[in-house]
Design an enzyme around this catalytic site. Structure first.
Site, mmCIF file in Angstrom:
data_model
loop_
_atom_site.group_PDB
_atom_site.id
_atom_site.type_symbol
_atom_site.label_atom_id
_atom_site.label_comp_id
_atom_site.label_asym_id
_atom_site.label_seq_id
_atom_site.Cartn_x
_atom_site.Cartn_y
_atom_site.Cartn_z
ATOM 1 N N GLU A 4 0.685 -1.242 -0.096
ATOM 2 C CA GLU A 4 -0.201 0.102 0.050
ATOM 3 C C GLU A 4 1.136 1.369 -0.019
ATOM 4 O O GLU A 4 2.827 1.348 0.290
ATOM 5 C CB GLU A 4 -1.088 0.323 1.045
ATOM 6 C CG GLU A 4 -1.768 1.324 1.365
ATOM 7 C CD GLU A 4 -2.819 1.032 2.460
ATOM 8 O OE1 GLU A 4 -2.973 0.056 3.512
ATOM 9 O OE2 GLU A 4 -4.079 2.086 2.624
ATOM 10 N N ASN A 26 -12.437 -0.771 -0.745
ATOM 11 C CA ASN A 26 -11.822 -1.658 0.887
ATOM 12 C C ASN A 26 -12.303 -1.473 1.653
ATOM 13 O O ASN A 26 -12.031 -0.058 1.808
ATOM 14 C CB ASN A 26 -10.436 -1.176 0.488
ATOM 15 C CG ASN A 26 -9.499 -1.644 1.771
ATOM 16 O OD1 ASN A 26 -9.099 -2.578 1.583
ATOM 17 N ND2 ASN A 26 -9.089 -0.264 2.324
ATOM 18 N N GLU A 27 -12.599 -1.913 2.662
ATOM 19 C CA GLU A 27 -13.152 -2.227 3.403
ATOM 20 C C GLU A 27 -14.090 -0.510 3.611
ATOM 21 O O GLU A 27 -14.027 0.349 4.102
ATOM 22 C CB GLU A 27 -11.998 -1.810 4.712
ATOM 23 C CG GLU A 27 -11.243 -2.576 5.086
ATOM 24 C CD GLU A 27 -10.002 -2.541 5.909
ATOM 25 O OE1 GLU A 27 -10.376 -1.513 6.671
ATOM 26 O OE2 GLU A 27 -9.648 -3.562 6.858
ATOM 27 N N TYR A 34 -7.087 -9.031 11.461
ATOM 28 C CA TYR A 34 -5.441 -8.943 11.667
ATOM 29 C C TYR A 34 -5.392 -9.292 13.172
ATOM 30 O O TYR A 34 -6.043 -9.214 14.480
ATOM 31 C CB TYR A 34 -4.830 -7.461 12.304
ATOM 32 C CG TYR A 34 -4.389 -6.855 10.990
ATOM 33 C CD1 TYR A 34 -3.253 -7.034 10.393
ATOM 34 C CD2 TYR A 34 -5.733 -5.519 9.978
ATOM 35 C CE1 TYR A 34 -3.219 -6.422 8.722
ATOM 36 C CE2 TYR A 34 -5.514 -4.961 8.446
ATOM 37 C CZ TYR A 34 -4.509 -5.780 8.218
ATOM 38 O OH TYR A 34 -3.836 -4.599 7.075
ATOM 39 N N GLU A 63 -6.113 -8.909 3.676
ATOM 40 C CA GLU A 63 -5.218 -8.626 4.655
ATOM 41 C C GLU A 63 -5.085 -8.868 5.974
ATOM 42 O O GLU A 63 -6.088 -9.357 6.903
ATOM 43 C CB GLU A 63 -6.181 -6.922 5.226
ATOM 44 C CG GLU A 63 -6.246 -6.370 4.004
ATOM 45 C CD GLU A 63 -5.750 -4.702 3.879
ATOM 46 O OE1 GLU A 63 -6.154 -4.175 5.215
ATOM 47 O OE2 GLU A 63 -6.383 -3.756 3.089
ATOM 48 N N GLN A 76 2.132 -6.037 5.879
ATOM 49 C CA GLN A 76 2.434 -5.518 4.403
ATOM 50 C C GLN A 76 3.821 -6.403 3.904
ATOM 51 O O GLN A 76 4.623 -6.443 4.396
ATOM 52 C CB GLN A 76 1.924 -3.755 4.468
ATOM 53 C CG GLN A 76 0.571 -3.931 4.723
ATOM 54 C CD GLN A 76 0.190 -2.260 3.229
ATOM 55 O OE1 GLN A 76 1.440 -1.694 3.215
ATOM 56 N NE2 GLN A 76 -0.737 -2.250 4.185
HETATM 57 O O1 AHR Z 1 -2.945 -2.390 6.233
HETATM 58 C C1 AHR Z 1 -2.763 -1.558 7.002
HETATM 59 C C2 AHR Z 1 -4.799 -0.528 6.821
HETATM 60 O O2 AHR Z 1 -5.166 -2.237 7.388
HETATM 61 C C3 AHR Z 1 -4.946 -1.177 5.192
HETATM 62 O O3 AHR Z 1 -5.418 -0.095 4.340
HETATM 63 C C4 AHR Z 1 -6.425 -0.992 5.437
HETATM 64 O O4 AHR Z 1 -7.911 -1.498 4.546
HETATM 65 C C5 AHR Z 1 -7.225 -1.774 7.044
HETATM 66 O O5 AHR Z 1 -7.826 -1.279 8.063
#
Ligand code: AHR
Length: 504
Positions: free
Chosen positions: A27, A174-175, A242, A297, A346
């Site tokens: 990103e 995205n999101e 995450y 992600e 990432q």
């Molecule tokens: O990876 C960091 C961020 O986490 C990304 O930009 C977003 O999609 C997520 O909230």
């Protein structure tokens, strides 16, 4: 040492492990693209068209199959036309999500697609639905993939690229439940249907369209999305999850300084990925027999390193990260009937990165080495595999609004998967998350006559340790000796280790 019985059955083939499960994400965030992957054509750091040669080599080494770009949250603010043509005239913008820094757009569409060609990976675009237009996204697809005469194809030619590139993976937004527009699932799903209509298959290119799926355990989002989009509009939906020790973004904790308790909770939360996939896919299957899940992600998210820009999400990467990567990849392999792609967040200098850079120095993290040890799972057939359970009791806090309860729960310590490669060899990967217990694995191999067994191990006595610019090879894979006797394989799985075995 505790013995665990295990088995792998080469005759029991479960599902295909798409190579894209070993995918990555880059990103415009912190030092991922700029001063990470891309240093510019005039840099003294060896580069090809501005992309670091050592980064390209490292990506090739792990056979990076797919790379997602340009975000993340950045994607829904990105206007691709700002990032093409003569660099000195490219529009500058503020990267409002990530540190408020100036984005000079010197890395744009041509740079990204040319880089993917050099790496040999599929590009995966995240299109702008949040603040872009249908026309803008449709034009982007035309710019990238149309071979004939058209305004966008001509523009591409003017920018130095005669032939179109290939683009398979297209995410639309995205999101969109959060940074991508704070939408309700119904509103997003309708917009998704409209945007995707105008994303055409030009010149033999076939798009694989991906709708923006849920955040973590938002099962309502999945349900509503699936009701509305139907599988003639999308091939897959995404999932973001995450791993945070406390499970709470406001209280993430340090990447390198953590207690044993925090460590085990991190492992527990990484294992939760399996339950998420199970429950989201159960909902999906009520609406479609074909649609797949893309975990685009995933990874550990800790506090930024002291003294670094909080908006740059730079964190170190320890043996704990290696364990999370090993466990997650085993889960994705074992769920490859529904998970067709996953993208670690990432690739460079951000979150659970593969690589860290500082000037001309580059470090491969423990996580990078896991991808290297697991790469022979790519494009293989998942096999039935079994290992006796080994557990540790941990204390888990459940919090919901004012309600708080501490419960004792069993934590599985050993994770595993096995696959049969096209070249006829078997890859077996095991991880042991215990901080104090070694195991001996005694594995029966069924339906396969192995003549050789080659194993590698990633381990380090101290879970807090990492590779840095002074000690870039502190943690790296080593050969591991195993015993092969006919159809029986014995190996030790020391505490805090990941082992990969190739049987041929
Ligand atoms: O990876 C960091 C961020 O986490 C990304 O930009 C977003 O999609 C997520 O909230």
């Amino acid at each position: 040492m505790k013995k665990l019985r295990a088995a792998v059955n080469a005759l029991d083939r479960k599902s295909h492990i798409n190579r894209e499960i070993y995918g990555h994400f880059s990103e415009h965030l912190g030092r991922c693209i700029y001063n990470g992957i891309f240093v510019g054509e005039n840099s003294s750091i060896p580069n090809t068209d501005g992309v670091r040669n050592d980064v390209i080599e490292a990506f090739k080494e792990i056979q990076m199959p797919v790379l997602r770009w340009p975000g993340g949250c950045f994607a829904d603010e990105y206007h691709w036309r700002d990032g093409i043509g003569e660099k000195s005239t490219r529009k500058k913008m503020v990267n409002t999500h990530w540190g408020g820094v100036t984005e000079d757009n010197s890395f744009g569409t041509n740079e990204f697609f040319n880089m993917c060609e050099k790496i040999g990976c599929e590009p995966y675009l995240a299109g702008n639905l949040g603040s872009g237009t249908v026309e803008e996204l449709a034009d982007w697809i035309e710019y990238i993939t149309f071979d004939g005469v058209s305004p966008m194809a001509d523009l591409r030619r003017k920018n130095g690229r005669e032939k179109p590139w290939k683009l398979k993976y297209l995410g639309i937004g995205n999101e969109n439940w959060g940074c991508g527009g704070n939408m309700r699932p119904e509103a997003y799903a309708d917009m998704y249907r409209r945007y995707q209509t105008y994303c055409r298959n030009f010149s033999g290119n076939e798009l694989y369209k991906i709708a923006g799926g849920p955040n973590v355990d938002d099962y309502n989002w999945t349900e509503k999305l699936m009701q509305i989009i139907k599988d003639d509009h999308a091939k897959a939906i995404s999932l973001h999850y995450y791993t945070i020790p406390s499970g709470d973004f406001a209280n993430k904790g340090s990447a390198t300084k953590f207690t044993d308790d925090e460590y085990y909770r991190t492992i527990h939360n990484a294992l939760f990925t399996d339950q998420l996939i199970e429950r989201h896919s159960a909902i999906m299957k009520q609406y479609s027999d074909n649609m797949k899940l893309i975990v685009d992600e995933w990874g550990c998210w800790f506090d930024v390193e002291e003294g670094t820009n909080p908006g740059f999400l730079f964190q170190q990467n320890t043996m704990r990260d290696a364990l999370v990567a090993a466990i997650s990849l085993n889960i994705f392999n074992n769920r490859s009937d529904i998970v067709c792609m996953a993208n670690l967040a990432q690739a460079v200098n951000v979150l659970q990165a593969l690589l860290l850079t500082e000037g001309e120095k580059l470090v491969k993290t423990p996580t990078y080495h896991i991808f290297d040890m697991y790469k022979t799972h790519q494009d293989s057939e998942l096999l039935y595999s079994y290992v006796d359970s080994a557990e540790k009791t941990i204390r888990n806090t459940i919090k919901k609004n004012d309600f708080e309860k501490i419960e004792e729960i069993p934590l599985p310590l050993v994770s595993h998967s096995a696959s049969l490669n096209k070249n006829g060899s078997i890859t077996m990967t095991y991880s042991n998350a215990s901080l104090d217990e070694d195991f001996e694995i005694d594995c029966d191999i069924v339906g396969f006559e192995a003549k050789n067994a080659n194993a590698r191990i990633l381990t380090y006595g101290d879970v807090h340790q990492f590779n840095d610019f002074d000690n870039p090879e502190r943690i790296k894979p080593a050969e591991h000796s195993v015993e092969l006797n006919g159809n029986s394989l014995k190996l030790t799985l020391p505490k805090l280790s990941v082992v990969s075995v190739i049987l041929s």
